[in-house]
Motif scaffolding. Sequence first.
Motif, PDB file in Angstrom:
ATOM      1  N   ALA A 270       0.825  -1.208   0.000  1.00 36.64           N
ATOM      2  CA  ALA A 270       0.000   0.000   0.000  1.00 36.64           C
ATOM      3  C   ALA A 270       0.856   1.254   0.000  1.00 36.64           C
ATOM      4  CB  ALA A 270      -0.935   0.002   1.208  1.00 36.64           C
ATOM      5  N   ASP A 271       1.989   1.213   0.714  1.00 36.70           N
ATOM      6  CA  ASP A 271       2.879   2.378   0.738  1.00 36.70           C
ATOM      7  C   ASP A 271       3.365   2.721  -0.666  1.00 36.70           C
ATOM      8  OD1 ASP A 271       2.649   2.505   3.513  1.00 36.70           O
ATOM      9  OD2 ASP A 271       4.403   1.229   3.838  1.00 36.70           O
ATOM     10  N   LEU A 272       3.617   1.688  -1.469  1.00 30.35           N
ATOM     11  CA  LEU A 272       4.065   1.921  -2.837  1.00 30.35           C
ATOM     12  C   LEU A 272       2.932   2.432  -3.720  1.00 30.35           C
ATOM     13  CD1 LEU A 272       6.322  -1.225  -3.421  1.00 30.35           C
ATOM     14  CD2 LEU A 272       7.071   1.113  -2.990  1.00 30.35           C
ATOM     15  N   LEU A 273       1.759   1.805  -3.610  1.00 32.24           N
ATOM     16  CA  LEU A 273       0.635   2.206  -4.455  1.00 32.24           C
ATOM     17  C   LEU A 273       0.178   3.633  -4.176  1.00 32.24           C
ATOM     18  CD1 LEU A 273      -1.550  -1.028  -4.456  1.00 32.24           C
ATOM     19  CD2 LEU A 273      -0.120  -0.155  -6.312  1.00 32.24           C
ATOM     20  N   LEU A 274       0.281   4.058  -2.922  1.00 31.09           N
ATOM     21  CA  LEU A 274      -0.188   5.388  -2.540  1.00 31.09           C
ATOM     22  C   LEU A 274       0.855   6.471  -2.774  1.00 31.09           C
ATOM     23  CD1 LEU A 274      -1.997   4.333   0.751  1.00 31.09           C
ATOM     24  CD2 LEU A 274      -3.111   5.127  -1.356  1.00 31.09           C
ATOM     25  N   ALA A 275       2.087   6.062  -3.094  1.00 35.49           N
ATOM     26  CA  ALA A 275       3.159   7.031  -3.349  1.00 35.49           C
ATOM     27  C   ALA A 275       3.154   7.438  -4.822  1.00 35.49           C
ATOM     28  CB  ALA A 275       4.508   6.423  -2.978  1.00 35.49           C
ATOM     29  N   GLU A 276       3.805   8.541  -5.102  1.00 37.30           N
ATOM     30  CA  GLU A 276       4.017   8.961  -6.485  1.00 37.30           C
ATOM     31  C   GLU A 276       5.385   8.434  -6.917  1.00 37.30           C
ATOM     32  OE1 GLU A 276       3.504  13.194  -6.529  1.00 37.30           O
ATOM     33  OE2 GLU A 276       1.321  13.017  -6.759  1.00 37.30           O
ATOM     34  N   LEU A 277       5.390   7.288  -7.563  1.00 40.06           N
ATOM     35  CA  LEU A 277       6.637   6.650  -7.992  1.00 40.06           C
ATOM     36  C   LEU A 277       7.058   7.234  -9.340  1.00 40.06           C
ATOM     37  CD1 LEU A 277       5.910   2.944  -6.977  1.00 40.06           C
ATOM     38  CD2 LEU A 277       7.141   4.698  -5.693  1.00 40.06           C
ATOM     39  N   PHE A 278       7.365   8.514  -9.299  1.00 38.98           N
ATOM     40  CA  PHE A 278       7.685   9.260 -10.512  1.00 38.98           C
ATOM     41  C   PHE A 278       9.195   9.322 -10.722  1.00 38.98           C
ATOM     42  CE2 PHE A 278       3.588  11.975  -9.965  1.00 38.98           C
ATOM     43  CZ  PHE A 278       2.821  10.890 -10.353  1.00 38.98           C
ATOM     44  N   ILE A 279       9.586   9.557 -11.958  1.00 36.21           N
ATOM     45  CA  ILE A 279      10.990   9.704 -12.345  1.00 36.21           C
ATOM     46  C   ILE A 279      11.167  11.067 -12.997  1.00 36.21           C
ATOM     47  CG2 ILE A 279      12.735   8.934 -14.015  1.00 36.21           C
ATOM     48  CD1 ILE A 279      11.784   6.064 -13.521  1.00 36.21           C
ATOM     49  N   GLU A 280      12.192  11.772 -12.576  1.00 40.46           N
ATOM     50  CA  GLU A 280      12.536  13.054 -13.188  1.00 40.46           C
ATOM     51  C   GLU A 280      14.017  13.054 -13.563  1.00 40.46           C
ATOM     52  OE1 GLU A 280      10.470  15.219 -14.065  1.00 40.46           O
ATOM     53  OE2 GLU A 280       8.683  14.847 -12.816  1.00 40.46           O
ATOM     54  N   PRO A 281      14.345  13.587 -14.752  1.00 38.20           N
ATOM     55  CA  PRO A 281      13.436  14.101 -15.769  1.00 38.20           C
ATOM     56  C   PRO A 281      12.873  12.970 -16.621  1.00 38.20           C
ATOM     57  CG  PRO A 281      15.684  14.350 -16.517  1.00 38.20           C
ATOM     58  CD  PRO A 281      15.770  13.789 -15.123  1.00 38.20           C
ATOM     59  N   THR A 282      11.795  13.269 -17.321  1.00 37.70           N
ATOM     60  CA  THR A 282      11.247  12.327 -18.291  1.00 37.70           C
ATOM     61  C   THR A 282      11.827  12.632 -19.668  1.00 37.70           C
ATOM     62  OG1 THR A 282       9.364  13.736 -18.858  1.00 37.70           O
ATOM     63  CG2 THR A 282       9.102  12.236 -16.973  1.00 37.70           C
ATOM     64  N   THR A 283      11.598  11.714 -20.611  1.00 39.23           N
ATOM     65  CA  THR A 283      12.079  11.947 -21.970  1.00 39.23           C
ATOM     66  C   THR A 283      11.265  13.014 -22.689  1.00 39.23           C
ATOM     67  OG1 THR A 283      10.616  10.311 -22.993  1.00 39.23           O
ATOM     68  CG2 THR A 283      12.746   9.516 -22.126  1.00 39.23           C
ATOM     69  N   GLY A 284      10.032  13.214 -22.223  1.00 38.90           N
ATOM     70  CA  GLY A 284       9.143  14.146 -22.906  1.00 38.90           C
ATOM     71  C   GLY A 284       8.360  13.524 -24.044  1.00 38.90           C
ATOM     72  N   ARG A 285       8.626  12.269 -24.349  1.00 40.88           N
ATOM     73  CA  ARG A 285       7.866  11.594 -25.395  1.00 40.88           C
ATOM     74  C   ARG A 285       6.453  11.280 -24.901  1.00 40.88           C
ATOM     75  NH1 ARG A 285      11.722   6.825 -27.913  1.00 40.88           N
ATOM     76  NH2 ARG A 285      13.425   8.151 -28.678  1.00 40.88           N
ATOM     77  N   SER A 286       5.494  11.339 -25.798  1.00 42.95           N
ATOM     78  CA  SER A 286       4.128  10.963 -25.446  1.00 42.95           C
ATOM     79  C   SER A 286       3.993   9.449 -25.368  1.00 42.95           C
ATOM     80  CB  SER A 286       3.150  11.508 -26.476  1.00 42.95           C
ATOM     81  OG  SER A 286       1.848  10.983 -26.258  1.00 42.95           O
ATOM     82  N   LEU A 287       3.265   8.982 -24.355  1.00 45.62           N
ATOM     83  CA  LEU A 287       2.958   7.558 -24.238  1.00 45.62           C
ATOM     84  C   LEU A 287       1.783   7.144 -25.103  1.00 45.62           C
ATOM     85  CD1 LEU A 287       3.163   6.631 -20.455  1.00 45.62           C
ATOM     86  CD2 LEU A 287       4.381   5.509 -22.323  1.00 45.62           C
ATOM     87  N   GLY A 288       1.088   8.119 -25.675  1.00 43.49           N
ATOM     88  CA  GLY A 288      -0.143   7.825 -26.389  1.00 43.49           C
ATOM     89  C   GLY A 288      -0.030   6.704 -27.408  1.00 43.49           C
ATOM     90  N   PRO A 289       0.913   6.767 -28.349  1.00 42.40           N
ATOM     91  CA  PRO A 289       0.994   5.695 -29.352  1.00 42.40           C
ATOM     92  C   PRO A 289       1.239   4.319 -28.742  1.00 42.40           C
ATOM     93  CG  PRO A 289       2.222   7.630 -30.070  1.00 42.40           C
ATOM     94  CD  PRO A 289       1.833   7.881 -28.644  1.00 42.40           C
ATOM     95  N   ALA A 290       2.151   4.229 -27.766  1.00 33.29           N
ATOM     96  CA  ALA A 290       2.444   2.933 -27.143  1.00 33.29           C
ATOM     97  C   ALA A 290       1.257   2.434 -26.343  1.00 33.29           C
ATOM     98  CB  ALA A 290       3.676   3.040 -26.250  1.00 33.29           C
ATOM     99  N   LEU A 291       0.535   3.340 -25.685  1.00 33.58           N
ATOM    100  CA  LEU A 291      -0.624   2.931 -24.901  1.00 33.58           C
ATOM    101  C   LEU A 291      -1.722   2.387 -25.819  1.00 33.58           C
ATOM    102  CD1 LEU A 291      -1.996   4.837 -21.853  1.00 33.58           C
ATOM    103  CD2 LEU A 291      -3.569   3.896 -23.527  1.00 33.58           C
ATOM    104  N   ARG A 292      -1.974   3.093 -26.914  1.00 31.85           N
ATOM    105  CA  ARG A 292      -3.002   2.612 -27.852  1.00 31.85           C
ATOM    106  C   ARG A 292      -2.581   1.291 -28.485  1.00 31.85           C
ATOM    107  NH1 ARG A 292      -3.033   8.191 -28.758  1.00 31.85           N
ATOM    108  NH2 ARG A 292      -1.610   8.013 -30.531  1.00 31.85           N
ATOM    109  N   GLU A 293      -1.283   1.132 -28.758  1.00 33.03           N
ATOM    110  CA  GLU A 293      -0.780  -0.111 -29.329  1.00 33.03           C
ATOM    111  C   GLU A 293      -0.961  -1.271 -28.363  1.00 33.03           C
ATOM    112  OE1 GLU A 293       3.233  -0.835 -31.828  1.00 33.03           O
ATOM    113  OE2 GLU A 293       3.558  -0.381 -29.717  1.00 33.03           O
ATOM    114  N   THR A 294      -0.745  -1.017 -27.086  1.00 35.68           N
ATOM    115  CA  THR A 294      -0.864  -2.065 -26.074  1.00 35.68           C
ATOM    116  C   THR A 294      -2.297  -2.589 -25.991  1.00 35.68           C
ATOM    117  OG1 THR A 294       0.871  -0.990 -24.769  1.00 35.68           O
ATOM    118  CG2 THR A 294      -0.477  -2.629 -23.628  1.00 35.68           C
ATOM    119  N   PHE A 295      -3.265  -1.696 -26.115  1.00 38.75           N
ATOM    120  CA  PHE A 295      -4.667  -2.065 -25.912  1.00 38.75           C
ATOM    121  C   PHE A 295      -5.476  -2.029 -27.200  1.00 38.75           C
ATOM    122  CE2 PHE A 295      -3.000  -0.632 -21.854  1.00 38.75           C
ATOM    123  CZ  PHE A 295      -3.351  -1.694 -21.050  1.00 38.75           C
TER     124      PHE A 295
END
Length: 302
Positions: A270-295
Amino acid sequence: MGGSGLIGAHVVEVLRERGHAVTTLARTARPGIDHLLDVESASVDELRPLLAGHDGVVYATRTDEQRPLRKPIYPAFRRDNVEPVVRLFTAARHEGLTRGVIMGSYYTYHDRLHPQWRLAARHTYIRCRVEQAREGRAAAGPDLPVAVLELPFIFGRAGDRLPNWAGPLDRWARSRSPLVVPAGGTAAASARSVADVAVEALEHARAEDIPVADENLTWHDMIARIAEAVGRPRRVRRLPAAAVRAALRSGGVLQSLGGKESGVNPTYLADLLLAELFIEPTTGRSLGPALRETFADTPSAD
């Protein structure tokens, strides 16, 4: 190693696009796999002839950290995550390779960033990921720099190969069940972005820990975007933190009573799920194409 998987397939593709010759190894027979090998049991002597004549090696296999195993689980996780890497980079050093990449986990990034969370002490999987990086580099020695890519949720597709969690989330998003998520969130990246970073690390013989993320998403945003991708956009509700903690602690107790453990301890999950497990900096690329491809279609797990 791991050339039949989602990330491994993308790494092979990017290497060949950049003009590199590639030899692929995997435990699963697929088109394009050159050698079948169970890296978890392969000896140094078995690995050496397969590595001979190469400049670098990429280790891209993983273990299911959520699968409950009989206690104690540390020996099994070490056998699956640490010992194969030590043997691989020992063989690579003997064969004179000059660069390597390990596909690791962003939990090691957060273990460094938040020592007060005691992630390696609380979760066997994270402990073994830390040991994997440290002992793999020790086996490689000073003349074989090893980059460890610290990977979050990965989206994308390579043929029929998909993230191992895609199937359950796809079915949930397509169902009539309510979409309820905790606070918190995670970094995410596409398999193609990971492959690009891995190949760059190989080409420049980098030896750093390299966290990789295209976007940082709250759980709310991730599930909402998945529901939209499968054609069933709807409201995503917030699950109270107290309910998350109670449910996961109960699951941990039941698991323990059954004499089992999992790599990520449900008592502290729960400690992990409730945390913001973010990474900085990001690449700035959009996840949109990969997300649509996955589903794009009802997926089968990688």
